[in-house]
Design a protein around this motif. Structure first.
Motif, PDB file in Angstrom:
ATOM      1  N   GLN A  78     -41.844 -24.964   2.996  1.00 18.38           N
ATOM      2  CA  GLN A  78     -41.787 -24.799   1.533  1.00 18.38           C
ATOM      3  C   GLN A  78     -43.197 -24.525   0.909  1.00 18.38           C
ATOM      4  N   THR A  79     -44.191 -24.763   1.778  1.00 15.91           N
ATOM      5  CA  THR A  79     -45.530 -24.514   0.967  1.00 15.91           C
ATOM      6  C   THR A  79     -46.443 -23.861   1.891  1.00 15.91           C
ATOM      7  N   ALA A  80     -47.814 -23.520   1.619  1.00 16.31           N
ATOM      8  CA  ALA A  80     -48.679 -23.003   2.473  1.00 16.31           C
ATOM      9  C   ALA A  80     -49.963 -23.831   2.489  1.00 16.31           C
ATOM     10  N   VAL A  81     -49.806 -24.775   1.724  1.00 10.79           N
ATOM     11  CA  VAL A  81     -51.204 -25.859   1.598  1.00 10.79           C
ATOM     12  C   VAL A  81     -50.605 -27.365   1.979  1.00 10.79           C
ATOM     13  N   ALA A  82     -51.721 -28.194   2.110  1.00 11.80           N
ATOM     14  CA  ALA A  82     -51.489 -29.289   2.737  1.00 11.80           C
ATOM     15  C   ALA A  82     -50.674 -30.289   1.825  1.00 11.80           C
ATOM     16  N   PHE A  83     -49.750 -31.196   2.011  1.00 17.90           N
ATOM     17  CA  PHE A  83     -48.881 -31.999   1.453  1.00 17.90           C
ATOM     18  C   PHE A  83     -48.734 -33.297   2.215  1.00 17.90           C
ATOM     19  N   ALA A  84     -48.812 -34.242   1.422  1.00 21.52           N
ATOM     20  CA  ALA A  84     -48.766 -35.699   1.830  1.00 21.52           C
ATOM     21  C   ALA A  84     -47.074 -36.006   1.937  1.00 21.52           C
ATOM     22  N   TRP A  85     -46.919 -36.534   3.086  1.00 21.69           N
ATOM     23  CA  TRP A  85     -45.635 -37.036   3.530  1.00 21.69           C
ATOM     24  C   TRP A  85     -44.889 -37.784   2.429  1.00 21.69           C
ATOM     25  N   GLN A  86     -45.590 -38.390   1.646  1.00 23.67           N
ATOM     26  CA  GLN A  86     -44.716 -39.123   0.593  1.00 23.67           C
ATOM     27  C   GLN A  86     -44.190 -38.002  -0.329  1.00 23.67           C
ATOM     28  N   ASP A  87     -44.487 -36.906  -0.237  1.00 25.87           N
ATOM     29  CA  ASP A  87     -43.814 -35.893  -1.374  1.00 25.87           C
ATOM     30  C   ASP A  87     -42.915 -35.063  -0.634  1.00 25.87           C
ATOM     31  N   VAL A  88     -42.553 -35.246   0.467  1.00 23.22           N
ATOM     32  CA  VAL A  88     -41.417 -34.777   1.258  1.00 23.22           C
ATOM     33  C   VAL A  88     -40.253 -34.731   0.605  1.00 23.22           C
ATOM     34  N   PRO A  89     -39.672 -35.871   0.161  1.00 24.17           N
ATOM     35  CA  PRO A  89     -38.577 -35.912  -0.785  1.00 24.17           C
ATOM     36  C   PRO A  89     -38.387 -35.155  -1.822  1.00 24.17           C
ATOM     37  N   GLU A  90     -39.491 -34.656  -2.451  1.00 26.03           N
ATOM     38  CA  GLU A  90     -39.543 -33.706  -3.726  1.00 26.03           C
ATOM     39  C   GLU A  90     -39.446 -32.300  -3.254  1.00 26.03           C
ATOM     40  N   MET A  91     -40.005 -32.331  -1.841  1.00 23.07           N
ATOM     41  CA  MET A  91     -39.778 -30.404  -1.273  1.00 23.07           C
ATOM     42  C   MET A  91     -38.530 -30.364  -0.705  1.00 23.07           C
ATOM     43  N   ILE A  92     -37.791 -31.165  -0.164  1.00 22.44           N
ATOM     44  CA  ILE A  92     -36.557 -30.867   0.738  1.00 22.44           C
ATOM     45  C   ILE A  92     -35.641 -31.921   0.360  1.00 22.44           C
ATOM     46  N   SER A  93     -34.375 -31.547   0.536  1.00 20.08           N
ATOM     47  CA  SER A  93     -33.141 -32.747   0.193  1.00 20.08           C
ATOM     48  C   SER A  93     -33.265 -33.487   1.489  1.00 20.08           C
ATOM     49  N   LEU A  94     -33.509 -34.661   1.663  1.00 18.88           N
ATOM     50  CA  LEU A  94     -33.456 -35.570   3.065  1.00 18.88           C
ATOM     51  C   LEU A  94     -32.069 -36.042   3.195  1.00 18.88           C
ATOM     52  N   THR A  95     -31.655 -35.710   4.456  1.00 22.82           N
ATOM     53  CA  THR A  95     -30.314 -36.065   4.731  1.00 22.82           C
ATOM     54  C   THR A  95     -30.358 -37.555   5.492  1.00 22.82           C
ATOM     55  N   PRO A  96     -29.358 -38.281   5.643  1.00 27.19           N
ATOM     56  CA  PRO A  96     -29.446 -39.656   6.252  1.00 27.19           C
ATOM     57  C   PRO A  96     -30.157 -39.399   7.660  1.00 27.19           C
ATOM     58  N   GLN A  97     -29.985 -38.374   8.356  1.00 28.49           N
ATOM     59  CA  GLN A  97     -30.736 -38.422   9.805  1.00 28.49           C
ATOM     60  C   GLN A  97     -32.163 -38.024   9.499  1.00 28.49           C
ATOM     61  N   ASP A  98     -32.478 -37.337   8.524  1.00 27.56           N
ATOM     62  CA  ASP A  98     -33.908 -37.121   8.062  1.00 27.56           C
ATOM     63  C   ASP A  98     -34.385 -38.430   7.930  1.00 27.56           C
ATOM     64  N   ARG A  99     -34.057 -39.524   7.160  1.00 26.02           N
ATOM     65  CA  ARG A  99     -34.382 -40.571   6.716  1.00 26.02           C
ATOM     66  C   ARG A  99     -34.564 -41.429   8.298  1.00 26.02           C
ATOM     67  N   CYS A 100     -33.717 -41.367   8.943  1.00 27.97           N
ATOM     68  CA  CYS A 100     -33.657 -42.017  10.074  1.00 27.97           C
ATOM     69  C   CYS A 100     -34.872 -41.610  11.129  1.00 27.97           C
ATOM     70  N   ILE A 101     -35.130 -40.240  11.198  1.00 33.06           N
ATOM     71  CA  ILE A 101     -36.209 -39.785  11.858  1.00 33.06           C
ATOM     72  C   ILE A 101     -37.833 -40.327  11.332  1.00 33.06           C
ATOM     73  N   LEU A 102     -37.665 -40.451  10.046  1.00 34.51           N
ATOM     74  CA  LEU A 102     -38.893 -40.912   9.297  1.00 34.51           C
ATOM     75  C   LEU A 102     -38.972 -42.434   9.667  1.00 34.51           C
ATOM     76  N   ALA A 103     -38.036 -42.955   9.703  1.00 29.67           N
ATOM     77  CA  ALA A 103     -37.980 -44.779  10.060  1.00 29.67           C
ATOM     78  C   ALA A 103     -38.436 -44.873  11.287  1.00 29.67           C
ATOM     79  N   LEU A 104     -37.801 -44.331  12.290  1.00 31.33           N
ATOM     80  CA  LEU A 104     -38.014 -44.279  13.659  1.00 31.33           C
ATOM     81  C   LEU A 104     -39.547 -43.994  13.965  1.00 31.33           C
ATOM     82  N   ALA A 105     -40.257 -42.986  13.297  1.00 32.50           N
ATOM     83  CA  ALA A 105     -41.454 -42.733  13.573  1.00 32.50           C
ATOM     84  C   ALA A 105     -42.496 -43.920  13.206  1.00 32.50           C
ATOM     85  N   VAL A 106     -42.282 -44.574  12.024  1.00 34.25           N
ATOM     86  CA  VAL A 106     -42.753 -45.718  11.657  1.00 34.25           C
ATOM     87  C   VAL A 106     -42.746 -46.931  12.610  1.00 34.25           C
ATOM     88  N   ASP A 107     -41.528 -46.681  13.299  1.00 30.87           N
ATOM     89  CA  ASP A 107     -40.967 -47.903  14.290  1.00 30.87           C
ATOM     90  C   ASP A 107     -41.959 -47.385  15.539  1.00 30.87           C
TER      91      ASP A 107
END
Length: 259
Positions: A95-124
């Protein structure tokens, strides 16, 4: 929480960036690039880096780029579950050609339940916050260079612009190294000027007869030019030819829109 070293001064970081660019230009192997990235990553205040194409590397070993120092447990899980295409960070980079912070991802794409699970697993698995620099090169699959902190660590403040420079130069360095490792991988079909002219007018919706009148050549010659262009790309349909030519930059949307 362990204390993170204070960021270096601006002048020191500029010197480090200049050294980084020089070293990247001289890197001859993925191991060289990984060593250089490790140093600059720590200097920016991050723990991890990951430079990769957004494809399943197990399905295309050797021909796609990946250099990283992510935790082995997360990489094994990521690959085993084929997350390269599903990763929401990778999708957001479309969605962009420049650097973005991960905290801004919910504003860039619609997160699905699976997306949220992947992000939580990365933290784990030890990956906390971070930022990503997209890499969009015509004719190649998309990629990115990411920098991340370990879980529980605070993000270094206000360095997206620096990350953009580092990530961009790092990805270009990786592309150069991989071209040497896999010669011929990035060779693209070349069209003659007339083949390209005919293709552009066809993409604008013109028939062979209309193109022949515009270019002042015979209708049969137009058909032959497009047929030969298809052969160079290894496709049979004009639609496929247009898609491939757009993808590798032989023609552009501006060419098609221009009248």
């Amino acid at each position: 929480m362990r204390r993170r070293p204070k960021p270096v001064c601006l002048m020191g970081m500029c010197n480090a960036l200049a050294r980084f660019i020089e070293f990247v230009a001289g890197a001859n192997s993925p191991a060289d690039l990984a060593d250089i990235l490790s140093e600059i990553t720590a200097g920016m205040g991050y723990d991890y880096f990951a430079l990769t194409h957004h494809v399943d590397l197990q399905a295309a070993p050797g021909s796609t780029i990946r250099v990283h120092n992510y935790p082995a447990r997360w990489v094994e899980y990521f690959d085993r579950n084929g997350l390269a295409a599903a990763d929401p960070i990778h999708r957001a980079s479309q969605q962009t050609a420049v650097a973005f912070a991960w905290q801004d991802v919910p504003e860039m794409i619609s997160l699905t339940p699976q997306d949220r699970c992947i992000l939580a697993l990365a933290v784990d698995h030890g990956i906390g916050g971070g930022c990503t620099i997209p890499a969009h090169v015509p004719g190649e699959v998309t990629g990115s260079c990411s920098f991340a902190t370990a879980t529980g660590q605070t993000l270094p403040p206000g360095n997206l612009a620096l990350a953009q420079l580092v990530g961009g130069f790092a990805f270009e360095g990786a592309r150069r190294i991989w071209r040497v490792r896999t010669p011929g991988r990035n060779e693209r079909p070349r069209l003659t000027d007339r083949q390209r002219d005919c293709l552009i007018w066809a993409a604008r919706g013109k028939s062979d007869w209309e193109i022949s009148r515009i270019l002042e050549i015979s209708e049969e010659t137009v058909a032959q030019h497009i047929k030969q262009a298809c052969e160079r790309y290894g496709v049979q349909k004009r639609t496929s030819l247009m898609i491939h030519a757009l993808f590798d930059g032989t023609i552009s949307f501006a060419d098609i829109a221009r009248r």
